[in-house]
Design an enzyme around this catalytic site. Structure first.
Site, PDB file in Angstrom:
ATOM      1  N   LYS A  80       0.872  -1.176   0.000  1.00 13.97           N
ATOM      2  CA  LYS A  80       0.000   0.000   0.000  1.00 13.97           C
ATOM      3  C   LYS A  80       0.906   1.222   0.000  1.00 13.97           C
ATOM      4  CE  LYS A  80      -4.562   0.748   0.673  1.00 13.97           C
ATOM      5  NZ  LYS A  80      -5.736  -0.017   0.272  1.00 13.97           N
ATOM      6  N   VAL A 186     -25.505   2.754   1.420  1.00 11.88           N
ATOM      7  CA  VAL A 186     -25.841   2.373   0.042  1.00 11.88           C
ATOM      8  C   VAL A 186     -25.075   3.291  -0.920  1.00 11.88           C
ATOM      9  CG1 VAL A 186     -27.967   1.036   0.149  1.00 11.88           C
ATOM     10  CG2 VAL A 186     -28.100   3.487   0.533  1.00 11.88           C
ATOM     11  N   GLY A 187     -23.744   3.189  -0.830  1.00 11.71           N
ATOM     12  CA  GLY A 187     -22.859   3.950  -1.723  1.00 11.71           C
ATOM     13  C   GLY A 187     -22.508   3.099  -2.932  1.00 11.71           C
TER      14      GLY A 187
HETATM   15  P1  NAD Z   1     -18.850   4.814  -0.651  1.00 13.21           P
HETATM   16  O1  NAD Z   1     -18.240   5.979  -0.003  1.00 13.21           O
HETATM   17  O2  NAD Z   1     -19.270   4.904  -2.079  1.00 13.21           O
HETATM   18  O3  NAD Z   1     -20.126   4.306   0.163  1.00 13.21           O
HETATM   19  C1  NAD Z   1     -20.204   4.313   1.555  1.00 13.21           C
HETATM   20  C2  NAD Z   1     -21.581   4.822   1.912  1.00 13.21           C
HETATM   21  O4  NAD Z   1     -21.732   4.746   3.327  1.00 13.21           O
HETATM   22  C3  NAD Z   1     -21.794   6.290   1.509  1.00 13.21           C
HETATM   23  O5  NAD Z   1     -22.998   6.403   0.768  1.00 13.21           O
HETATM   24  C4  NAD Z   1     -21.859   7.006   2.856  1.00 13.21           C
HETATM   25  O6  NAD Z   1     -22.727   8.124   2.819  1.00 13.21           O
HETATM   26  C5  NAD Z   1     -22.386   5.910   3.767  1.00 13.21           C
HETATM   27  N1  NAD Z   1     -22.115   6.140   5.194  1.00 13.21           N
HETATM   28  C6  NAD Z   1     -21.042   6.722   5.769  1.00 13.21           C
HETATM   29  N2  NAD Z   1     -21.184   6.741   7.110  1.00 13.21           N
HETATM   30  C7  NAD Z   1     -22.363   6.135   7.375  1.00 13.21           C
HETATM   31  C8  NAD Z   1     -23.066   5.846   8.574  1.00 13.21           C
HETATM   32  N3  NAD Z   1     -22.607   6.192   9.758  1.00 13.21           N
HETATM   33  N4  NAD Z   1     -24.251   5.192   8.483  1.00 13.21           N
HETATM   34  C9  NAD Z   1     -24.747   4.854   7.281  1.00 13.21           C
HETATM   35  N5  NAD Z   1     -24.135   5.109   6.101  1.00 13.21           N
HETATM   36  C10 NAD Z   1     -22.958   5.754   6.167  1.00 13.21           C
HETATM   37  O7  NAD Z   1     -17.803   3.616  -0.455  1.00 13.21           O
HETATM   38  P2  NAD Z   1     -17.801   2.205  -1.195  1.00 13.21           P
HETATM   39  O8  NAD Z   1     -16.824   2.243  -2.309  1.00 13.21           O
HETATM   40  O9  NAD Z   1     -19.204   1.774  -1.447  1.00 13.21           O
HETATM   41  O10 NAD Z   1     -17.160   1.291  -0.071  1.00 13.21           O
HETATM   42  C11 NAD Z   1     -17.920   0.852   1.048  1.00 13.21           C
HETATM   43  C12 NAD Z   1     -17.026   0.051   1.985  1.00 13.21           C
HETATM   44  O11 NAD Z   1     -16.483  -1.077   1.279  1.00 13.21           O
HETATM   45  C13 NAD Z   1     -15.817   0.828   2.503  1.00 13.21           C
HETATM   46  O12 NAD Z   1     -15.534   0.403   3.811  1.00 13.21           O
HETATM   47  C14 NAD Z   1     -14.685   0.379   1.581  1.00 13.21           C
HETATM   48  O13 NAD Z   1     -13.428   0.477   2.202  1.00 13.21           O
HETATM   49  C15 NAD Z   1     -15.066  -1.054   1.342  1.00 13.21           C
HETATM   50  N6  NAD Z   1     -14.517  -1.568   0.082  1.00 13.21           N
HETATM   51  C16 NAD Z   1     -14.848  -0.992  -1.104  1.00 13.21           C
HETATM   52  C17 NAD Z   1     -14.306  -1.503  -2.281  1.00 13.21           C
HETATM   53  C18 NAD Z   1     -14.678  -0.913  -3.618  1.00 13.21           C
HETATM   54  O14 NAD Z   1     -14.401  -1.561  -4.650  1.00 13.21           O
HETATM   55  N7  NAD Z   1     -15.305   0.238  -3.677  1.00 13.21           N
HETATM   56  C19 NAD Z   1     -13.422  -2.598  -2.257  1.00 13.21           C
HETATM   57  C20 NAD Z   1     -13.109  -3.175  -1.016  1.00 13.21           C
HETATM   58  C21 NAD Z   1     -13.660  -2.644   0.148  1.00 13.21           C
END
Ligand code: NAD
Length: 350
Positions: A80, A186-187
């Protein structure tokens, strides 16, 4: 600042401190282990409060990538990098190019991908200086649609496969019709997971700090909106954390009614001991880094020749790994997170 005796050092092979006077770049590249292949992991840009905080973060994340790639059966190691600075204030093309030159110096031992604070265009700037970047090629995504390099659809698909596997194992059901699933966040990943579940007939409960995301899930997927406070204690079958880390902790675990935890967010357990606490309550925890490996699998195939059907098939092997973890956990009466770590170590240690 201690390095070799740092709490998170954990047998890192190489740590590179990078400084470029002209652009002001300060970065750390951490390579945890390359036994299975070159280390691949995100390049994060963050306004760290101190150099120590940046070092702790990069060491922890880099080790996590070794475990994730090993369990996903990828010929990759774990690494990383972090750039110290506020991405909104300090990110310039010259700084990114300087980072690219440092990546080149790792001699193909570390390959950087997008992470918090960096985007596909940023990685493309670094890529002008080095081939050691990934996740930047336009390709056909696993859903057969054009994709700009964003791994989220692949991550969501892997999470869906993992969730289905955990439900079959714990609840003995293959049909998801009427299965109650609470999704926290729901991101990018959580919304796509919700789409897969909706298509499979599940009943969804969602929360997010962004109301428009919740409204969309209600409107498009018939989800029920719930508050952030109640999401983890709902009377549902599955909880899918897809927002934050450390949500499984001393306060939340006693309130959980679901019998399965299966979501995408990283570091869901506040501490390792919460793994055991879940097991003692009869809750099956599908280890987060096994479920969310779809993204790294997708990026890996970009490097060896991307064919979306092969990526999909590889992501589906998440089911086999999970079953091995669940069965071992039951045979040895040990928590699933501990077993996942052990299995990963068997795969990457020589
Ligand atoms: P994102 O930022 O698009 O979505 C996260 C969502 O969570 C957002 O809509 C945000 O508003 C919401 N959120 C934040 N705090 C909150 C709370 N207290 N209560 C409810 N909702 C809340 O991120 P993502 O890309 O969808 O990733 C989500 C998780 O998955 C992260 O932990 C990330 O590290 C992990 N992840 C993502 C990927 C990827 O390919 N994007 C890969 C591995 C792991």
């Amino acid at each position: 600042m201690s390095v070799f005796s740092h709490n998170e050092f954990d047998n890192h092979e190489q740590i590179q401190f990078c400084h470029d006077e002209t652009t002001g770049l300060k970065a750390i590249i951490a390579i945890h282990n390359t036994n299975r292949g070159p280390a691949l992991g995100g390049c994060r840009m963050w306004h760290y409060a101190s150099d120590e905080e940046a070092l702790t973060d990069v060491l922890r994340l880099s080790k996590g990538m070794t475990y994730k790639s090993a369990l996903a059966n990828l010929d990759l190691g774990g690494g990383k990098s972090v750039i110290i600075g506020d991405p909104r204030k300090h990110k310039t093309e010259d700084l990114l190019a300087a980072m690219g030159r440092f990546l080149e110096r790792t001699g193909h031992q570390y390959i950087a991908a997008e992470d918090s604070g960096t985007s596909v265009p940023d990685l493309k700037v670094m890529g002008l200086e080095t081939g050691n970047v990934a996740g930047i090629t336009e390709r056909t995504g696993i859903d057969g649609l054009p994709c700009n390099g964003d791994p989220s659809p692949a991550t969501a698909y892997g999470t869906f496969i993992g969730l289905k596997t955990a439900v079959q194992y714990q609840l003995d059901r293959t049909d998801l019709t009427g299965l109650k699933v609470a999704i926290q966040g729901v991101g990018n990943v959580g919304y796509r997971l919700a789409e897969h579940l909706h298509e499979a007939g599940a009943e969804l409960y969602v929360t997010d700090i962004h109301q428009e995301q919740v409204d969309k899930a209600v409107r498009e997927l018939g989800a029920t909106a719930v508050t952030q406070n109640e999401i983890l204690s709902l009377d549902v079958d599955v909880i899918a954390p897809c927002a934050l880390g450390a949500v499984l902790n001393d306060e939340s675990i006693p309130l959980i009614k679901a019998r399965v935890i299966a979501g995408a967010s990283n570091n869901q357990l506040a501490a390792q001991r919460h793994d055991l606490m879940l097991r003692e309550r009869g809750i099956l925890y599908a280890p987060d880094y096994v479920l969310n490996a779809g993204g790294i699998i997708d990026i890996f195939y970009e490097r060896i020749g991307h064919e979306h059907n092969k990526v999909r098939a590889h992501i589906e092997t998440i089911a086999d790994t999970l079953i091995e973890i669940f069965q071992r956990a039951d045979q040895q009466d040990r928590p699933t997170g501990e077993i996942a770590d052990e299995l990963a170590e068997e795969r990457f240690m020589k």
